[in-house]
Scaffold this motif. Structure first.
Motif, PDB file in Angstrom:
ATOM      1  N   PRO A   1       9.848   1.522   1.927  1.00 48.01           N
ATOM      2  CA  PRO A   1      11.284   1.748   2.050  1.00 48.01           C
ATOM      3  C   PRO A   1      12.100   0.540   1.557  1.00 48.01           C
ATOM      4  O   PRO A   1      13.186   0.708   1.037  1.00 48.01           O
ATOM      5  CB  PRO A   1      11.504   1.992   3.540  1.00 48.01           C
ATOM      6  CG  PRO A   1      10.245   1.609   4.219  1.00 48.01           C
ATOM      7  CD  PRO A   1       9.160   1.542   3.216  1.00 48.01           C
ATOM      8  N   ASP A   2      11.544  -0.652   1.733  1.00 51.19           N
ATOM      9  CA  ASP A   2      12.276  -1.842   1.294  1.00 51.19           C
ATOM     10  C   ASP A   2      11.642  -2.405   0.020  1.00 51.19           C
ATOM     11  O   ASP A   2      11.361  -3.596  -0.082  1.00 51.19           O
ATOM     12  CB  ASP A   2      12.319  -2.894   2.398  1.00 51.19           C
ATOM     13  CG  ASP A   2      10.928  -3.175   2.953  1.00 51.19           C
ATOM     14  OD1 ASP A   2      10.002  -2.400   2.659  1.00 51.19           O
ATOM     15  OD2 ASP A   2      10.783  -4.171   3.679  1.00 51.19           O
ATOM     16  N   ALA A   3      11.422  -1.513  -0.918  1.00 49.64           N
ATOM     17  CA  ALA A   3      10.734  -1.899  -2.158  1.00 49.64           C
ATOM     18  C   ALA A   3      11.462  -3.023  -2.885  1.00 49.64           C
ATOM     19  O   ALA A   3      10.834  -3.900  -3.467  1.00 49.64           O
ATOM     20  CB  ALA A   3      10.595  -0.679  -3.069  1.00 49.64           C
ATOM     21  N   ASP A   4      12.785  -2.993  -2.825  1.00 50.94           N
ATOM     22  CA  ASP A   4      13.566  -3.991  -3.560  1.00 50.94           C
ATOM     23  C   ASP A   4      13.216  -5.412  -3.138  1.00 50.94           C
ATOM     24  O   ASP A   4      12.907  -6.257  -3.965  1.00 50.94           O
ATOM     25  CB  ASP A   4      15.061  -3.762  -3.337  1.00 50.94           C
ATOM     26  CG  ASP A   4      15.559  -2.567  -4.114  1.00 50.94           C
ATOM     27  OD1 ASP A   4      14.776  -2.060  -4.946  1.00 50.94           O
ATOM     28  OD2 ASP A   4      16.707  -2.152  -3.878  1.00 50.94           O
ATOM     29  N   SER A   5      13.262  -5.619  -1.830  1.00 51.59           N
ATOM     30  CA  SER A   5      13.021  -6.987  -1.364  1.00 51.59           C
ATOM     31  C   SER A   5      11.562  -7.372  -1.589  1.00 51.59           C
ATOM     32  O   SER A   5      11.244  -8.527  -1.842  1.00 51.59           O
ATOM     33  CB  SER A   5      13.404  -7.127   0.104  1.00 51.59           C
ATOM     34  OG  SER A   5      12.403  -6.594   0.933  1.00 51.59           O
ATOM     35  N   ARG A   6      10.709  -6.381  -1.531  1.00 55.33           N
ATOM     36  CA  ARG A   6       9.287  -6.680  -1.776  1.00 55.33           C
ATOM     37  C   ARG A   6       9.058  -7.064  -3.236  1.00 55.33           C
ATOM     38  O   ARG A   6       8.286  -7.969  -3.539  1.00 55.33           O
ATOM     39  CB  ARG A   6       8.404  -5.491  -1.388  1.00 55.33           C
ATOM     40  CG  ARG A   6       8.317  -5.317   0.124  1.00 55.33           C
ATOM     41  CD  ARG A   6       7.447  -4.142   0.510  1.00 55.33           C
ATOM     42  NE  ARG A   6       7.568  -3.817   1.900  1.00 55.33           N
ATOM     43  CZ  ARG A   6       6.869  -4.406   2.870  1.00 55.33           C
ATOM     44  NH1 ARG A   6       5.993  -5.345   2.583  1.00 55.33           N
ATOM     45  NH2 ARG A   6       7.033  -4.059   4.123  1.00 55.33           N
ATOM     46  N   TRP A   7       9.745  -6.338  -4.093  1.00 57.47           N
ATOM     47  CA  TRP A   7       9.627  -6.676  -5.509  1.00 57.47           C
ATOM     48  C   TRP A   7      10.192  -8.083  -5.770  1.00 57.47           C
ATOM     49  O   TRP A   7       9.637  -8.852  -6.555  1.00 57.47           O
ATOM     50  CB  TRP A   7      10.343  -5.627  -6.364  1.00 57.47           C
ATOM     51  CG  TRP A   7      10.255  -5.918  -7.831  1.00 57.47           C
ATOM     52  CD1 TRP A   7      11.261  -6.276  -8.662  1.00 57.47           C
ATOM     53  CD2 TRP A   7       9.063  -5.899  -8.632  1.00 57.47           C
ATOM     54  NE1 TRP A   7      10.787  -6.471  -9.931  1.00 57.47           N
ATOM     55  CE2 TRP A   7       9.453  -6.249  -9.948  1.00 57.47           C
ATOM     56  CE3 TRP A   7       7.717  -5.627  -8.374  1.00 57.47           C
ATOM     57  CZ2 TRP A   7       8.536  -6.343 -10.997  1.00 57.47           C
ATOM     58  CZ3 TRP A   7       6.802  -5.715  -9.415  1.00 57.47           C
ATOM     59  CH2 TRP A   7       7.209  -6.062 -10.708  1.00 57.47           C
ATOM     60  N   ASP A   8      11.285  -8.399  -5.056  1.00 55.09           N
ATOM     61  CA  ASP A   8      11.837  -9.759  -5.152  1.00 55.09           C
ATOM     62  C   ASP A   8      10.779 -10.790  -4.777  1.00 55.09           C
ATOM     63  O   ASP A   8      10.674 -11.843  -5.399  1.00 55.09           O
ATOM     64  CB  ASP A   8      13.041  -9.922  -4.219  1.00 55.09           C
ATOM     65  CG  ASP A   8      14.262  -9.188  -4.752  1.00 55.09           C
ATOM     66  OD1 ASP A   8      14.223  -8.788  -5.933  1.00 55.09           O
ATOM     67  OD2 ASP A   8      15.230  -9.014  -3.991  1.00 55.09           O
ATOM     68  N   ASN A   9      10.017 -10.464  -3.745  1.00 53.45           N
ATOM     69  CA  ASN A   9       8.979 -11.399  -3.315  1.00 53.45           C
ATOM     70  C   ASN A   9       7.930 -11.606  -4.404  1.00 53.45           C
ATOM     71  O   ASN A   9       7.445 -12.716  -4.596  1.00 53.45           O
ATOM     72  CB  ASN A   9       8.301 -10.894  -2.042  1.00 53.45           C
ATOM     73  CG  ASN A   9       9.202 -11.044  -0.836  1.00 53.45           C
ATOM     74  OD1 ASN A   9      10.038 -11.946  -0.801  1.00 53.45           O
ATOM     75  ND2 ASN A   9       9.050 -10.157   0.132  1.00 53.45           N
ATOM     76  N   VAL A  10       7.595 -10.518  -5.085  1.00 53.99           N
ATOM     77  CA  VAL A  10       6.633 -10.648  -6.177  1.00 53.99           C
ATOM     78  C   VAL A  10       7.200 -11.592  -7.241  1.00 53.99           C
ATOM     79  O   VAL A  10       6.503 -12.457  -7.759  1.00 53.99           O
ATOM     80  CB  VAL A  10       6.304  -9.265  -6.789  1.00 53.99           C
ATOM     81  CG1 VAL A  10       5.417  -9.416  -8.009  1.00 53.99           C
ATOM     82  CG2 VAL A  10       5.614  -8.384  -5.751  1.00 53.99           C
ATOM     83  N   GLN A  11       8.483 -11.411  -7.533  1.00 53.35           N
ATOM     84  CA  GLN A  11       9.125 -12.303  -8.507  1.00 53.35           C
ATOM     85  C   GLN A  11       9.088 -13.746  -8.012  1.00 53.35           C
ATOM     86  O   GLN A  11       8.901 -14.683  -8.779  1.00 53.35           O
ATOM     87  CB  GLN A  11      10.577 -11.868  -8.755  1.00 53.35           C
ATOM     88  CG  GLN A  11      10.703 -10.505  -9.413  1.00 53.35           C
ATOM     89  CD  GLN A  11       9.857 -10.387 -10.667  1.00 53.35           C
ATOM     90  OE1 GLN A  11       9.897 -11.262 -11.522  1.00 53.35           O
ATOM     91  NE2 GLN A  11       9.058  -9.331 -10.756  1.00 53.35           N
ATOM     92  N   GLU A  12       9.285 -13.882  -6.697  1.00 50.49           N
ATOM     93  CA  GLU A  12       9.253 -15.215  -6.095  1.00 50.49           C
ATOM     94  C   GLU A  12       7.865 -15.841  -6.276  1.00 50.49           C
ATOM     95  O   GLU A  12       7.734 -17.040  -6.514  1.00 50.49           O
ATOM     96  CB  GLU A  12       9.603 -15.099  -4.603  1.00 50.49           C
ATOM     97  CG  GLU A  12       9.850 -16.408  -3.887  1.00 50.49           C
ATOM     98  CD  GLU A  12      10.852 -17.289  -4.606  1.00 50.49           C
ATOM     99  OE1 GLU A  12      10.561 -18.482  -4.761  1.00 50.49           O
ATOM    100  OE2 GLU A  12      11.913 -16.781  -5.029  1.00 50.49           O
ATOM    101  N   LEU A  13       6.854 -15.003  -6.182  1.00 49.12           N
ATOM    102  CA  LEU A  13       5.490 -15.498  -6.388  1.00 49.12           C
ATOM    103  C   LEU A  13       5.310 -15.970  -7.828  1.00 49.12           C
ATOM    104  O   LEU A  13       4.655 -16.988  -8.077  1.00 49.12           O
ATOM    105  CB  LEU A  13       4.463 -14.412  -6.044  1.00 49.12           C
ATOM    106  CG  LEU A  13       3.000 -14.861  -6.110  1.00 49.12           C
ATOM    107  CD1 LEU A  13       2.693 -15.846  -4.991  1.00 49.12           C
ATOM    108  CD2 LEU A  13       2.052 -13.679  -6.028  1.00 49.12           C
ATOM    109  N   VAL A  14       5.911 -15.245  -8.747  1.00 46.98           N
ATOM    110  CA  VAL A  14       5.858 -15.667 -10.148  1.00 46.98           C
ATOM    111  C   VAL A  14       6.523 -17.040 -10.281  1.00 46.98           C
ATOM    112  O   VAL A  14       6.002 -17.938 -10.942  1.00 46.98           O
ATOM    113  CB  VAL A  14       6.556 -14.633 -11.065  1.00 46.98           C
ATOM    114  CG1 VAL A  14       6.628 -15.147 -12.498  1.00 46.98           C
ATOM    115  CG2 VAL A  14       5.832 -13.305 -11.014  1.00 46.98           C
TER     116      VAL A  14
END
Length: 899
Positions: A520-533
């Motif tokens: 449901p909170d895909a956006d913030s999770r995707w942000d986290n992936v970017q943060e990992l990058v």
DNA sequence: AGATAGCACTTTTTT
DNA sequence: AGTGCTATCT
């Protein structure tokens, strides 16, 4: 570069003595909080290099966290320059061991591409291993949780014992009579006796086996294998001419042994520590190591640093009074360099929400820091700060790396680096969903065991058509999985930057889409992936492989000595199989050294706690929320410590009360100018209000005449002299008088809590039990009689959980219909909860919590909700039905009408 | 195999 | 008090 001579002149006599202490005489620097120990430590390193002419690469500096290592590195850049600094072998014991183990993996029977297994995976592993014992345990009427087993293993590993050692010990103990055992254990009860102990030892054995099979090590293993390496292989430490250990009071037996082994050739050791700040006993830290060092290095000399440059006199006086209650402590003092300043504030509140509101309101006047005992206590404060729109950040440890999306990505990368790492395989075979279920997984695992190869290998072979497909067909379903792994493998072997590898991965598996579909909170999770990058790019920029290489390149002895570091048979197999997939030649060199960019990135992810983005974050003025443990070594102008109360200080679970007291001491001594201690009279614990009282650490001081005046209830009004003191202590310039006056009047206008100076509003808390007939006749409709409209919506992700039914009152008593806030009802099987919240009369806020007891699963439970919008209800066990129904009225909160 | 609802467990602190 | 596991259903 800074002039070292000039800097030496700035030191006080004790500091100077410590810095210039002859290197060959072992040294203990006992440094109280704020005594400039980091300065002394870095200066000493610089001194050893520039005056004693030790090569930088012959110095080993051990810190407690990687963050501390980075800070020290920054400081040393200024003293020694980047080039020399980068040659110093610096890091935590864990990180240093990892680096050496990569190089000498074969010496201790590991493969160079081992994966560091985090606590979470360890726990999952243990859970799986525990299953076969379940029947036996219930039969014998014993209970063993993952945490119990994990705790045992960790404790035993801290002693350096293997599973076989542990089993032998248990057997030995079991052969003794109870009296003999009592003597052996010095009266301490050890829960791992008898048959239970044998089971524990056996679980440990299984766990050890699983780790090795997965070519992985856990945190404790890093130390154990490190000790094994240095003990066995004297040349591994022959480069070392001086060891410096920071936070020595928090080292455990393994770490002590490591220090001794690394110092074996030179016998030159400097340690910095403070017994008063020993707060890691629960992690097997041994204060006794201080004495042990004096025995093992009989020439050891001590230097005390007692001059405190951090805090005001009144903060130090209170801190010292707290820690001095421990009668067994080594007598030490702290001398204040600064003026007395305003006394620490001690305040009482009814519940944590009010406490948090107070803190937020008070912070409005101050730039502050807030230290909490548990991470779980920070929630109320975070939301209170948000309400007041005060920017804040949580000093988060590993939290980021524990997120599901981060673990998914890391697992793919781990699997690429280490095909044997089963935990990663299990995590991602079916991410995104490839219609592979438990049955298929079991089939694959079984095949893997039969063929004595890794599950990944099995899948690869099936996809390649080299071995027949399994019963639930795998070939089609997992072709894409194998494809992804192979693409990544090729990239990795080509030495691609990890950040790019992550991008290649998320593209290949369409991870974003997967998140959108399932979260449901895909956006913030995707942000986290970017943060990992971002994190990966940062690691690349700081060039850890470069850094690691430089740490080692000066050691010729090492190069001669590197044993042939071929990958294991399994990986060898991969090598051949994957031959068509990558150009292996250039990868060869990296593989042999053990430090591929990918491997270093993964290691940094597992071992680092330093997740902060330095430039933007640090420059902003923000309130920091941190646990007391994480606050160690740091300092702030203002420190607020909430929940200084029973159950928290000391924690109900704590084994060592003295250590808990020291923890409070550590927290207090973080403050430079202002210190606040607050507590509440009730605490919500798993759904119930439990009355609490002031922490005894503080209460005992307040009850005594001599120490009573160490704190005050009055909030600091910060008259000019106090402002001056605080400006001096914090090293800031004195604020302009006119500016202060302007801000104060501005604050008075906008402040929502003008009455905080007066205690009255917070003492009206009452808790009472409702009449029994109300309980008996209670129905969801009877109180209040408001028709409820529900709109239950399932979690769109389809996963567990569903949106709480939030309903609007359609009609009812004026008090409720006029309430602008929510009326929430939840109906789950057997649980009927009705929550009435917030009535407002314009003057005050009343919060009502109505609960109903429900008989469920053979126990009486209280079902209720604290009235948080959108929050789920809680249920908890209660022993007596009559206690189940409680109503709490708090208020009036504050909101006074301005006249 | 996947979805779901109920159940159970945790919650100290960190490398 | 939120999350993850398991039994049961589709």
């Amino acid at each position: 570069m800074a002039n070292i001579n000039e800097l030496l002149e700035e030191l006080n006599p004790a500091q100077l003595k410590a810095v210039q202490h002859p290197p060959q005489i072992p040294l203990q620097i006992l440094a109280g909080p704020g005594s400039g120990k980091t300065k002394v430590l870095t200066m000493r390193i610089a001194y050893l290099i520039t005056y004693c002419h030790l090569p930088p690469s012959s110095i080993c500096a051990v810190t407690f966290t990687n963050k501390a290592a980075n800070e020290m590195r920054e400081r040393l850049y200024k003293l020694l320059g980047k080039d020399r600094t980068s040659q110093i072998k610096m890091g935590t014991f864990h990180a240093l061991c990892a680096m050496f183990l990569r190089r000498y993996s074969k010496t201790v029977g590991l493969d160079g591409n081992f994966t560091v297994c985090d606590a979470d995976e360890s726990k999952k592993m243990i859970a799986k291993l525990l299953k076969p014992y379940k029947e036996l345990l219930t039969e014998k009427n014993m209970t063993l949780t993952e945490n119990g087993a994990l705790g045992f293993i960790s404790k035993v590993k801290a002693k350096g014992w293997t599973a076989d050692d542990a089993r032998r010990y248990v057997e030995e103990m079991n052969a003794l009579t109870p009296q003999e055992r009592f003597v052996r254990t010095m009266g301490k009860f050890e829960p791992w006796e008898g048959e239970f102990g044998l089971i524990l030892a056996s679980v440990y054995k299984d766990y050890e086996k699983s780790l090795r099979e997965a070519n992985s090590v856990d945190f404790d293993d890093l130390l154990m294998f490190g000790v094994k390496l240095f003990a066995k292989h004297a040349k591994a430490s022959s480069w070392c001419r001086h060891v410096l250990v920071d936070e020595f009071q928090d080292t455990n037996n393994m770490q002590y042994d490591l220090m001794v082994y690394i110092a074996r050739a030179s016998q030159c050791v400097t340690i910095v520590g403070d017994p008063d700040q020993s707060i890691y006993g629960w992690r097997s830290a041994e204060i006794a190591n201080l004495g042990k060092m004096q025995q093992d290095f009989p020439a050891t000399q001590q230097i005390y640093l007692e001059q405190n440059y951090r805090s005001t006199g009144s903060i130090l006086a209170l801190s010292l009074a707290i820690v001095s209650q421990d009668k067994g402590r080594i007598q030490k003092t702290l001398r204040a360099s600064h003026a007395q300043g305003p006394p620490p504030v001690l305040r009482i509140f009814p519940i944590e929400q009010v406490e948090a509101a107070f803190i937020a309101a008070e912070i409005k006047r101050l730039v502050a820091f807030s230290g909490v005992r548990f991470n779980s206590l920070s929630r109320a404060i975070e939301s209170a700060l948000q309400k007041e729109s005060i920017p804040n950040r949580v000093l988060a440890g590993h939290k980021f790396f524990e997120r599901m999306e981060i673990k998914d990505v890391l697992a793919y990368l781990q699997l690429v680096d280490n095909p044997q790492y089963v935990p990663a395989f299990l995590r991602v075979v079916n991410v995104p969903s490839r219609a592979v279920g438990v049955k298929t997984i079991n089939e694959i695992t079984l095949r893997a065991q039969q063929l004595k190869i890794s599950p990944l290998k099995v899948v690869e072979r099936i996809v390649d058509g080299k071995i027949p497909d399994t019963k639930p067909p795998v070939k089609k379903k997992l072709a894409s999985f194998v494809h992804t792994i192979r693409i990544l493998r090729r990239h990795a072997n080509g030495g691609i930057a990890p950040s790019k590898l992550i991008n290649a991965l998320v593209d290949s598996i369409n991870y974003k889409e997967h998140l959108i579909k399932t979260q449901p909170d895909a956006d913030s999770r995707w942000d986290n992936v970017q943060e990992l990058v971002n994190f990966a790019s940062e690691v690349e920029q700081n060039g850890p492989e470069d850094l690691v290489r430089r740490m080692f390149e000066a050691d010729e002895a090492l190069h001669e000595d590197v044993p042939e570091n071929r990958d294991g048979e399994e990986s060898q197999d991969d090598w051949e199989d994957g031959m068509h997939d990558f150009d292996g030649d250039q990868a060869e060199g990296l593989r042999a050294s053990g430090d591929t960019p990918l491997r270093l990135f993964l290691q940094a992810s597992m071992l680092s706690s330093d997740t902060e983005t330095p430039e933007e974050e640090k420059s902003k003025e923000k309130v920091t929320i941190s646990t007391c443990h994480a606050a160690k070594g740091l300092e702030w102008p203002v420190v607020m410590i909430p929940a200084v109360q029973s159950g928290v200080f000391p924690s109900t679970r704590a084994e060592d009360v003295d250590e808990e007291r020291r923890l409070l001491y550590v927290a207090c001594t973080r403050a430079k100018g202002l210190l606040y201690l607050t507590h509440t009279t009730a605490r919500m614990m798993s759904g119930e209000f439990v009355p609490t009282h002031m922490s005894d650490f503080i209460g005992s001081l307040r009850d005594k005449k001599e120490t009573r005046d160490l704190f005050t209830e009055t909030l600091p009004s910060l008259p000019q002299p106090d402002r001056k003191t605080i400006a001096t202590v914090t090293g800031r310039s004195l604020p302009d008088e006119a500016e202060v006056a302007r801000r104060v009047s501005e604050y008075a206008k906008t402040a929502r809590h003008p009455a905080w100076g007066d205690n009255a509003p917070f003492r009206e808390t009452t808790m009472y039990t409702m009449d029994e007939d109300v309980v008996a006749n209670w129905t969801p409709q009877s109180f209040p009689s408001v028709p409820l409209k529900t709109s239950g919506e399932r979690n769109p992700a389809g996963g567990p959980g569903y949106r709480q039914d939030t309903v609007q009152p359609v009609s009812g008593p004026a008090a409720f219909s006029s309430s602008s806030s929510l009326l929430t009802t939840t109906q789950r099987a057997g649980v009927n909860t009705l929550i009435c919240t917030t009535t407002t009369d314009g003057w005050s806020v009343q919060l009502k919590i109505c609960c109903r007891q429900v008989h469920k699963q053979g126990v009486w439970r209280t079902a209720f909700d604290a009235g948080n919008q959108g929050k789920a209800n809680a249920s908890s066990s209660v022993s007596e039905p009559e206690h189940a129904l409680t109503a709490t009225v708090i208020g009036p909160l504050n909101e006074r009408r301005a006249h």
